[in-house]
Design a protein around this motif. Sequence first.
Motif, PDB file in Angstrom:
ATOM      1  N   THR A 200       0.843  -1.199   0.000  1.00 42.77           N
ATOM      2  CA  THR A 200       0.000   0.000   0.000  1.00 42.77           C
ATOM      3  C   THR A 200       0.877   1.247   0.000  1.00 42.77           C
ATOM      4  OG1 THR A 200      -0.120   0.198   2.412  1.00 42.77           O
ATOM      5  CG2 THR A 200      -1.744  -1.233   1.342  1.00 42.77           C
ATOM      6  N   ASP A 201       0.294   2.358  -0.441  1.00 40.44           N
ATOM      7  CA  ASP A 201       1.044   3.606  -0.448  1.00 40.44           C
ATOM      8  C   ASP A 201       1.433   4.025   0.965  1.00 40.44           C
ATOM      9  OD1 ASP A 201      -1.650   4.026   0.149  1.00 40.44           O
ATOM     10  OD2 ASP A 201      -1.889   5.755  -1.155  1.00 40.44           O
ATOM     11  N   VAL A 202       0.582   3.729   1.935  1.00 43.26           N
ATOM     12  CA  VAL A 202       0.906   4.125   3.306  1.00 43.26           C
ATOM     13  C   VAL A 202       1.968   3.215   3.905  1.00 43.26           C
ATOM     14  CG1 VAL A 202      -0.046   4.885   5.501  1.00 43.26           C
ATOM     15  CG2 VAL A 202      -1.507   4.827   3.504  1.00 43.26           C
ATOM     16  N   ASN A 203       1.902   1.925   3.632  1.00 44.97           N
ATOM     17  CA  ASN A 203       2.973   1.040   4.105  1.00 44.97           C
ATOM     18  C   ASN A 203       4.307   1.407   3.464  1.00 44.97           C
ATOM     19  OD1 ASN A 203       2.018  -0.580   6.147  1.00 44.97           O
ATOM     20  ND2 ASN A 203       1.637  -2.371   4.875  1.00 44.97           N
ATOM     21  N   ALA A 204       4.258   1.896   2.223  1.00 48.48           N
ATOM     22  CA  ALA A 204       5.495   2.382   1.604  1.00 48.48           C
ATOM     23  C   ALA A 204       6.048   3.566   2.385  1.00 48.48           C
ATOM     24  CB  ALA A 204       5.241   2.772   0.148  1.00 48.48           C
ATOM     25  N   ALA A 205       5.175   4.496   2.761  1.00 45.22           N
ATOM     26  CA  ALA A 205       5.617   5.638   3.557  1.00 45.22           C
ATOM     27  C   ALA A 205       6.173   5.187   4.901  1.00 45.22           C
ATOM     28  CB  ALA A 205       4.461   6.615   3.757  1.00 45.22           C
ATOM     29  N   VAL A 206       5.554   4.171   5.490  1.00 45.17           N
ATOM     30  CA  VAL A 206       6.071   3.571   6.729  1.00 45.17           C
ATOM     31  C   VAL A 206       7.517   3.125   6.525  1.00 45.17           C
ATOM     32  CG1 VAL A 206       5.898   1.524   8.219  1.00 45.17           C
ATOM     33  CG2 VAL A 206       3.837   2.829   7.654  1.00 45.17           C
ATOM     34  N   LEU A 207       7.746   2.420   5.438  1.00 46.68           N
ATOM     35  CA  LEU A 207       9.077   1.890   5.170  1.00 46.68           C
ATOM     36  C   LEU A 207      10.079   3.010   4.909  1.00 46.68           C
ATOM     37  CD1 LEU A 207      10.366  -0.898   5.040  1.00 46.68           C
ATOM     38  CD2 LEU A 207       9.853  -0.957   2.586  1.00 46.68           C
ATOM     39  N   GLY A 208       9.647   4.069   4.216  1.00 51.38           N
ATOM     40  CA  GLY A 208      10.523   5.205   3.972  1.00 51.38           C
ATOM     41  C   GLY A 208      10.951   5.881   5.261  1.00 51.38           C
TER      42      GLY A 208
ATOM     43  N   LEU B 212      -4.429 -10.535   7.307  1.00 49.36           N
ATOM     44  CA  LEU B 212      -5.469 -10.957   6.375  1.00 49.36           C
ATOM     45  C   LEU B 212      -5.318 -10.278   5.021  1.00 49.36           C
ATOM     46  CD1 LEU B 212      -8.133 -12.577   6.015  1.00 49.36           C
ATOM     47  CD2 LEU B 212      -9.344 -10.513   6.777  1.00 49.36           C
ATOM     48  N   LEU B 213      -5.040  -8.994   5.021  1.00 47.94           N
ATOM     49  CA  LEU B 213      -4.836  -8.237   3.782  1.00 47.94           C
ATOM     50  C   LEU B 213      -3.805  -7.150   4.055  1.00 47.94           C
ATOM     51  CD1 LEU B 213      -6.001  -8.310   0.879  1.00 47.94           C
ATOM     52  CD2 LEU B 213      -7.566  -6.480   1.561  1.00 47.94           C
ATOM     53  N   HIS B 214      -4.278  -6.030   4.576  1.00 48.43           N
ATOM     54  CA  HIS B 214      -3.403  -4.938   4.994  1.00 48.43           C
ATOM     55  C   HIS B 214      -4.247  -3.994   5.837  1.00 48.43           C
ATOM     56  CE1 HIS B 214      -5.421  -2.504   1.937  1.00 48.43           C
ATOM     57  NE2 HIS B 214      -5.124  -3.432   1.039  1.00 48.43           N
ATOM     58  N   PRO B 215      -3.628  -3.100   6.604  1.00 50.92           N
ATOM     59  CA  PRO B 215      -4.412  -2.198   7.453  1.00 50.92           C
ATOM     60  C   PRO B 215      -5.335  -1.300   6.630  1.00 50.92           C
ATOM     61  CG  PRO B 215      -2.115  -2.204   8.132  1.00 50.92           C
ATOM     62  CD  PRO B 215      -2.179  -2.938   6.829  1.00 50.92           C
ATOM     63  N   GLU B 216      -6.520  -1.060   7.158  1.00 51.33           N
ATOM     64  CA  GLU B 216      -7.462  -0.076   6.613  1.00 51.33           C
ATOM     65  C   GLU B 216      -7.881   0.841   7.756  1.00 51.33           C
ATOM     66  OE1 GLU B 216      -8.401   0.816   3.761  1.00 51.33           O
ATOM     67  OE2 GLU B 216      -7.876  -0.807   2.375  1.00 51.33           O
ATOM     68  N   MET B 217      -6.907   1.544   8.314  1.00 47.52           N
ATOM     69  CA  MET B 217      -7.137   2.319   9.527  1.00 47.52           C
ATOM     70  C   MET B 217      -8.098   3.481   9.319  1.00 47.52           C
ATOM     71  SD  MET B 217      -3.280   2.381  11.096  1.00 47.52           S
ATOM     72  CE  MET B 217      -2.341   0.875  11.321  1.00 47.52           C
ATOM     73  N   GLY B 218      -8.251   3.928   8.089  1.00 50.50           N
ATOM     74  CA  GLY B 218      -9.167   5.035   7.840  1.00 50.50           C
ATOM     75  C   GLY B 218     -10.620   4.656   7.971  1.00 50.50           C
TER      76      GLY B 218
END
Length: 297
Positions: free
Chosen positions: A109-117, A153-159
Amino acid sequence: MPLWGGIEAGGTKFICGVGTKPNDIRAEIRIPTTTPQETIPQVIDFFHQQEKLEGTLEGIGIGSFGPLDPNPASPTFGYLKHTPKHNWVDFDFVGAIRREFKIPIGFDTDVNAAVLGEYRWGNAQGLDTFIYITVGTGIGGGGMVNGKLIHGLLHPEMGHIFIPHNLTEDPFTGCCPFHNDCLEGLASGLAIEKRWGKKATSLPPEHPAWLLEANYLALGLVNFVLTLSPQKIIMGGGVMNQKQLFPLVRSQVQKHLSSYLKVPEILNEIEDYILPPKLGNKAGLMGAFALAEQAAP
């Protein structure tokens, strides 16, 4: 050093880049997010041009809007799922890039990418458990627990968590097409615009929109704090560029926690606990570079 390609695929634009690290971005381009048939050929053309100029890419990382399938063992790995952007539903994103470039492709996900950055080069260096929340047109969240990106299960959907909504104080019914008044439906940039009839950027700092916004965001953060116990909360996205918002969110988090967690990070050091990304608007692209590096052998 190996040369990486990165794609930050957002709902309104794709940011593509070539480089190795934050201070070595060789080229960067923004491409409107329209349809796969229009957008993807421009992405492919950009990387082909850069390989002629800079040399062969060792891998490409993709951080994309979702929902998506990030599981390499799944038959639909690399596909976008039932995204609100209807033209992209069931699109084989990784496959489209891999057919043109026979190199490793990282995907999340774009947000997990930002996490990694932020983990590699930003405000989460040295941490193993933290979250990144982006507040823009929508609201997304990603995170790392024990040094690994959150998938499950998939990825976070915190929104899309549900938070208290007092309809007497705030009669706006929400704008999420799936859940109406989930966190995104109440506190996204789109929600601000629909509730007040103006874009967030046009509302002055003293407007009542910001205290309401801070309250909703803080309610979401408190749930994440109590569930994941993150060592830091990094908040990005266009809405968080409003400088008055961070102090309001921090004070509302302290209010809603009601001194339940007596830890210095929340009681006395909250400015360094809830904070913007060190990489700024480069967090997603840098995370895409890191995804490419992870995918390479």
